[in-house]
Design an enzyme around this catalytic site. Sequence first.
Site, PDB file in Angstrom:
ATOM      1  N   ASP A  33       0.743  -1.186  -0.199  1.00 47.42           N
ATOM      2  CA  ASP A  33      -0.003   0.101   0.481  1.00 47.42           C
ATOM      3  C   ASP A  33       0.902   1.070   0.096  1.00 47.42           C
ATOM      4  OD1 ASP A  33       0.518  -0.997   2.410  1.00 47.42           O
ATOM      5  OD2 ASP A  33      -0.262   0.531   3.504  1.00 47.42           O
ATOM      6  N   ASP A  34       0.547   2.037  -0.813  1.00 46.78           N
ATOM      7  CA  ASP A  34       0.781   4.443  -0.440  1.00 46.78           C
ATOM      8  C   ASP A  34       1.951   3.861  -1.241  1.00 46.78           C
ATOM      9  OD1 ASP A  34      -1.034   4.517   1.115  1.00 46.78           O
ATOM     10  OD2 ASP A  34      -0.537   4.207   3.270  1.00 46.78           O
ATOM     11  N   ILE A  35       2.187   3.154  -2.374  1.00 48.73           N
ATOM     12  CA  ILE A  35       3.361   2.868  -3.238  1.00 48.73           C
ATOM     13  C   ILE A  35       2.639   3.742  -4.913  1.00 48.73           C
ATOM     14  CG2 ILE A  35       4.456   1.743  -1.878  1.00 48.73           C
ATOM     15  CD1 ILE A  35       4.015  -0.796  -4.129  1.00 48.73           C
TER      16      ILE A  35
END
Length: 903
Positions: free
Chosen positions: A314-316
């Site tokens: 996540d958050d990439i």
Amino acid sequence: MTLRLRPLAMLAAALALVLGVPAVGAAADPPADPTAATPSATDPPSGSARRSASAITPRPRNVEERHDRAAITSTVTVVAGAEADAAALKVTRQALLDAGARQVVRGERPVRNRLTVYVGGPGETPQTAEALADLGIEGPAGLPAEGYVLGVGEDLVALSGKDAAGTYYAAQSLRLLLPERGGPGAKVAGVEIRDWPGTAVRGVIEGFYGIPWTHAARLDQLDFYGEHKMNIYVYSPKDDPYLRERWREPYPAAQLAKIEELVDRARARHVEFTYALSPGLSVCYSSEADIKALTDKFETVWDLGVRTYAVPLDDISYTRWNCQADQDKWGTGAAAAGAAQAYLLNRVNQDFIAAHPGAAPLQMVPTEYYNVTPSPYKKALAEQLDDDVVVEWTGVGVIAPVITVAQARAARDVFAHPILLWDNYPVNDYVTNRLLLGPYNGREEGMPAELGSGITANPMNQAYASKIPLITIADYTWNDAAYDPRTSWQTAISEYAGGDAKAEKALRVFSDVNHSSRINAQQAPDLAAEIERFWESEDERSLDGALADLQKSPDVLRDRLPEQEFIDDSEPWLDAAEAWGVATRAALRLVALARDGDGERAWEQRQRLPGLVAAAKSFTYTDLEGRKIPVAVGEGVLDKFTEDAAAEHDRLLGVTGGIRGLTSLPAYQGNTVARMVDGDDSTFFWSGRAAAAGDQVTVDLRKERQVGGVSLAMGKPGSANDYLRQGVLEYSSDGTSWKQLAAFSGQPVVTATAPAGTEARYVRARATAGQTNWLVVREFAVETKDAAVSGGPPPAAGSSLGAAADGDVGRVYRAARAPEQGEALQVDLGGTSEVTSVTVLQPEGGSAQAAVQVREDDGTWLTVGRVDGGYEELTVDYELASAVRLLWSGGGSAPQVAEVIVR
């Protein structure tokens, strides 16, 4: 009460003292326990029962009362097999000692006139089956995993789990069922409890950004999870660089030792420790070296006892590769990213998970983790990811206001894998100025059954304050069919207060003003209802009592709350709550004085109010970057009440009040919409999300006025792109019918001039298209033509003559010098009208003296009184007048006038 009232070290020491003692013969009592507590003079009389099954949380599924009961005897025999769960035995023993037993000894059979407690399911303590049969209670054979049976009857208690975890949960329920006393004799009502979890995986993921938990807090959390029948903890703190930025590097020995301690504590509490490694910022998916680095890291913590693993992605960015080899292998686009991630995860699943018997199914967090919309990325992941890998999902939205059965089913369909819900509540890393203490809400009954795996909640940066909402989450995940948010919340507060009625009341009051979130729309529901009743009834006594409780609650909690770490977590919010109690009580007093006609004292109170509000807003904490973050308490309720009280005072004075800002957008942290109309370009309104088409910021002029130039200054240093990219300036007299003043596009600063004679109460900037950037408004200024004020002395820099009669008592005309003899400040009324009174308000410290005169129809000036103090209300006998003036006495101090009010 659990938490600090029953330290685990005490449990362990006590167990070593007694449970290791050989079995005692049936006819002989064991020797007295020298460490046994003696009854307190304040203990309730023998035979009183202080608890029932209603005290058990999470709420059991099936509870039946019996007609018999058990008594806590001085010595209690525990019958437990060699395989009985050690953690369950510890909890059981301590619960019996807390209930008044002086000794708890191991035995193999009952002893006459002594309570006997059987601990263990069929695979642990075979004798328990006979005890349950004696009570006429069916055993746990037909229950799901982690289910248990708890029976209390005549001289007999039986705890029997479907498995070891079930027996441990039965012990936790017994702990809450038994009273707490200083000596034997308490009676425990007979009961049969059959209970089991409705959600297989229930627990917490430490996955927030910002100030991390301490190691001590993590250990304490694991104790807490066990007490509340939560069975998973996902270790994913963003502050651990060896999980994310430096994921390939081995841990230093000291940090590895801390992880081992967490793993051991989790196992002892029947909590599955999950190790979550996040390589997505730099991983080369096709690299054999990176795959080995990942599995080697897993191997390291396997040796510590970890058996459950996750790979969050996540958050990439999935549109940018970290190595050319990945682009060469998969190409570009979202589908390519999904295929690459599936490849990496499958290799980990096959090379590590499958090669380690006893490892739980691998978990992963997709890059698209927050909706159920089909996409090329999800399709690739669904089709290519190994079937047994569990997919984590946050609902429809990063922070989902609701999660329904249909949405959970849709998530299963679109990802085609079991779903572990990563629920972003009560996490507050996106509102770091807030505590989120409301209950778990908006989750439909039956939703967990559709997921296929379970639910993990992402908590706040404040570990101890998180416990109140986490208790409600444990309640829902255990028994969603019986879950009621309000009831569970009240139970959580009662439990956390440790049975202290004063602490419970104070904690409820404090939690009420820290209630709202994305899943709880109402802020301060109890206090807001009290305020609404006040405006309807005009009876101030009840509201003053509620506000006094708010003011006192922080000190009560500091003095009486069992777990003082909550105070450390919440200190600036506690300070703010106390200050808001002072400010709102002052606002209430202002209204009462104004309604009673005590204008002078009301004006004194009104001038105190801004300082009290500013004090309430002044409390801060320091974040990881060293920034001072102002905390917020009771937003939209406490601040609104002070504003409404000032508005009521304005109404009774006969003035309109100052201009105000309005918006359809939420505010980010303390950057409220009022900041865009405060005349200070260094402060600003900052939205908490991107503007959509139709979102607006509005200036309310409070009454219809002639408007001229309009200036909208957006963006700020560091956020230069946070402005409305496309929109219109509009004006309206009624807030319903709008006329366009100007259109704008790509301009962070917008100016326009209204046609001559334009009258409006509202001026707004409305977005005509959606955008991805948030919105900053430094100043939204509207020029107006108000009552004509002339004369002197001239105003000081930053002030104006018009401030003396603009309807806003907060804006003050401040003269640049002392008045000269014969000099006057004149307010033209815009025509001749009948005047009945003139009120002159001077701010605190203003002491200029003047004759108050009205200009009669024939042009002569009639003196109606004098001003020599802060508040002067003069009666006029219905004179027809066209102007009012203050004829200053020469010399003295420079005049200051907050408002000249003519009726």
